[in-house]
Design an enzyme around this catalytic site. Structure first.
Site, PDB file in Angstrom:
ATOM      1  N   GLN A  81       0.814  -1.213   0.000  1.00 52.06           N
ATOM      2  CA  GLN A  81       0.000   0.000   0.000  1.00 52.06           C
ATOM      3  C   GLN A  81       0.852   1.270   0.000  1.00 52.06           C
ATOM      4  O   GLN A  81       0.316   2.373   0.009  1.00 52.06           O
ATOM      5  CB  GLN A  81      -0.926  -0.009   1.216  1.00 52.06           C
ATOM      6  CG  GLN A  81      -1.929  -1.149   1.186  1.00 52.06           C
ATOM      7  CD  GLN A  81      -2.696  -1.306   2.485  1.00 52.06           C
ATOM      8  OE1 GLN A  81      -2.501  -0.560   3.437  1.00 52.06           O
ATOM      9  NE2 GLN A  81      -3.569  -2.298   2.531  1.00 52.06           N
ATOM     10  N   HIS A 143      -0.877   0.076   5.536  1.00 48.16           N
ATOM     11  CA  HIS A 143      -1.458   1.134   6.384  1.00 48.16           C
ATOM     12  C   HIS A 143      -0.508   2.316   6.611  1.00 48.16           C
ATOM     13  O   HIS A 143      -0.134   2.646   7.723  1.00 48.16           O
ATOM     14  CB  HIS A 143      -1.896   0.545   7.734  1.00 48.16           C
ATOM     15  CG  HIS A 143      -2.959  -0.496   7.605  1.00 48.16           C
ATOM     16  ND1 HIS A 143      -3.597  -1.028   8.698  1.00 48.16           N
ATOM     17  CD2 HIS A 143      -3.500  -1.106   6.517  1.00 48.16           C
ATOM     18  CE1 HIS A 143      -4.488  -1.925   8.288  1.00 48.16           C
ATOM     19  NE2 HIS A 143      -4.433  -1.986   6.965  1.00 48.16           N
ATOM     20  N   GLU A 246     -15.462   3.656   7.926  1.00 47.66           N
ATOM     21  CA  GLU A 246     -16.103   4.728   8.682  1.00 47.66           C
ATOM     22  C   GLU A 246     -16.020   6.081   7.992  1.00 47.66           C
ATOM     23  O   GLU A 246     -15.022   6.407   7.330  1.00 47.66           O
ATOM     24  CB  GLU A 246     -15.442   4.858  10.066  1.00 47.66           C
ATOM     25  CG  GLU A 246     -15.643   3.659  10.956  1.00 47.66           C
ATOM     26  CD  GLU A 246     -15.022   3.824  12.335  1.00 47.66           C
ATOM     27  OE1 GLU A 246     -15.135   2.885  13.133  1.00 47.66           O
ATOM     28  OE2 GLU A 246     -14.425   4.901  12.607  1.00 47.66           O
ATOM     29  N   TYR A 256     -11.037   8.220  18.446  1.00 46.59           N
ATOM     30  CA  TYR A 256     -12.034   7.592  17.587  1.00 46.59           C
ATOM     31  C   TYR A 256     -12.081   6.072  17.733  1.00 46.59           C
ATOM     32  O   TYR A 256     -12.762   5.405  16.971  1.00 46.59           O
ATOM     33  CB  TYR A 256     -11.824   8.049  16.137  1.00 46.59           C
ATOM     34  CG  TYR A 256     -12.257   9.493  16.003  1.00 46.59           C
ATOM     35  CD1 TYR A 256     -13.535   9.821  15.607  1.00 46.59           C
ATOM     36  CD2 TYR A 256     -11.403  10.537  16.376  1.00 46.59           C
ATOM     37  CE1 TYR A 256     -13.967  11.142  15.544  1.00 46.59           C
ATOM     38  CE2 TYR A 256     -11.820  11.856  16.327  1.00 46.59           C
ATOM     39  CZ  TYR A 256     -13.104  12.155  15.918  1.00 46.59           C
ATOM     40  OH  TYR A 256     -13.527  13.465  15.873  1.00 46.59           O
ATOM     41  N   TYR A 267      -9.580 -10.054   9.928  1.00 44.61           N
ATOM     42  CA  TYR A 267      -9.501 -10.698   8.613  1.00 44.61           C
ATOM     43  C   TYR A 267      -9.292 -12.206   8.723  1.00 44.61           C
ATOM     44  O   TYR A 267      -9.822 -12.977   7.935  1.00 44.61           O
ATOM     45  CB  TYR A 267      -8.346 -10.100   7.801  1.00 44.61           C
ATOM     46  CG  TYR A 267      -8.660  -8.790   7.143  1.00 44.61           C
ATOM     47  CD1 TYR A 267      -9.631  -8.703   6.150  1.00 44.61           C
ATOM     48  CD2 TYR A 267      -7.983  -7.633   7.493  1.00 44.61           C
ATOM     49  CE1 TYR A 267      -9.926  -7.496   5.530  1.00 44.61           C
ATOM     50  CE2 TYR A 267      -8.259  -6.425   6.877  1.00 44.61           C
ATOM     51  CZ  TYR A 267      -9.226  -6.362   5.899  1.00 44.61           C
ATOM     52  OH  TYR A 267      -9.513  -5.174   5.293  1.00 44.61           O
TER      53      TYR A 267
END
Length: 373
Positions: A81, A143, A246, A256, A267
């Site tokens: 990523q 991430h 979200e 949060y 997963y």
């Protein structure tokens, strides 16, 4: 039908499925040819700079995408990523604008998200330097975040992912647990000066052991971030795990919840992660189950679609669409509908011409313009 009662709006925090199709629009291809484009920034003259995940920058001239040299750019860790990610221009610059970009750098065993800044002289971005480095480093290719958004006071918000899924670890902790660890930058939104320093007045700066750049925390992996000038609100979309993506209304100093509060499941094990509501933690405005995989977020204020003014538009990778999220004056979600793009959508922005634009996450990535039908 977008209007919802208060009870129905709250029910959007339960599994939602795909919203109904939006009408009165079509997508047209403006340009194509970027491998996995990631972020768009509009220049004062109406042209656009577009990042490519592999570490390239391109400028839109009419319908042509032309390469832009990046002089002094640190080596890009373009794996998983990671890569060259978001881009933003300093809002005060009219000529030779300062260009801010987020990217991953390092190796498979030691990498991190960084913020870099250079100057665009019309032909190249030169003098690129690193302004901020996420601490600590991590391993793997998951991430990194990372979106940018300017606030009216001239400070810059930067999102940072939590570092990865289990069994990924950072130090002695699972990476996702770092989102509750204020001694690291992972799993947070940072508020920085234009020079990449912790901005004065950050809400956690006086807390012992907390990193002074943190503005909010308890996030998993934010890839949509926008400031709404009309309402003075900051909105973010973040990837949940299996389910539980979200939309959050971001306020300074708030927690949060990730991974203690979540609408998703692991997963590997399919076991729910955390609880849906945890005292003292801020819940989402929308939890999408199943996950559309949101990336890119815009608030619409243009004249081309007057019926859409004030709505948020979230690009989505897994569901290959753009979600329109209708809000009331208090920032409550009152409905959603869906623009089916048929390709992974990495970024959504409003252009200076009042149209919405989207980038498709493809090897032959396209810049699309959303126009009335």
């Amino acid at each position: 039908m977008l209007a919802l009662s208060a009870a129905q709006a709250f029910a959007q925090l339960e599994p939602t499925g795909a919203p109904p199709a939006a009408v009165g629009w079509r997508a047209e291809t403006v340009a194509e040819g970027i491998a996995q484009p990631w972020g768009i920034a509009w220049l004062p003259d109406g042209r656009a700079l577009i990042t490519g995940k592999a570490g390239t920058l391109h400028i839109l001239n009419g319908k042509r995408l032309e390469p832009v040299p990046l002089e002094g750019l640190a080596p890009v860790f373009a794996s998983g990523q990671g890569g060259l990610l978001d881009i933003a221009l300093h809002p005060a610059d009219k000529a030779n604008p300062r260009v801010y970009m987020t990217m991953s750098t390092g190796t498979t065993s030691d990498n991190r998200t960084i913020l870099v800044q250079g100057v665009f002289d019309g032909k190249r971005v030169h003098g690129i330097r690193t302004l901020f480095r996420v601490e600590p480093g991590k391993s793997g290719g998951e991430h990194f975040g990372s979106r940018l958004a300017w606030l009216p006071d001239g400070t810059l918000l930067m999102s940072v992912g939590d570092g990865g899924n289990p069994p990924q670890r950072i130090g002695a902790m699972l990476a996702r647990e770092q989102a509750q660890n204020l001694a690291t930058d992972h799993g947070s939104i940072l508020r920085l000066t234009a020079d990449g320093k912790p901005a004065p007045g950050n809400p956690l700066a006086s807390r012992p052991g907390a990193r002074p750049e943190i503005w909010s925390y308890g996030h998993r992996n934010i890839q949509g971030l926008v400031f709404d000038a009309a309402s003075n609100r900051v909105w973010a979309t973040e990837h949940g795990p299996r389910g539980g993506d979200e939309l959050n209304l971001i306020e300074a100093g708030r927690n949060y919840g990730w991974p203690l509060q979540s609408y998703g499941a692991d997963y590997r094990t399919f076991i729910p992660i955390g609880q849906k509501i945890v005292a003292g933690m801020t819940g989402p405005k929308v939890a999408w189950v199943p996950s559309p995989a949101p990336s890119g977020l815009a608030v619409y204020s243009g004249s081309q679609f007057p019926q859409w003014r004030g709505s948020l538009f979230s690009g989505n990778l897994a569901s290959a669409d753009i979600r329109r999220i209708a809000l009331d004056k208090d920032g409550n979600v009152v409905g959603q509908d869906r623009l089916d793009i048929g390709a992974r959508v990495r970024d959504v922005r409003q252009g200076p011409d009042g149209y919405l634009y989207a980038l498709t996450d493809e090897e032959n990535g396209r810049l699309l313009r959303i126009v009335p039908k």
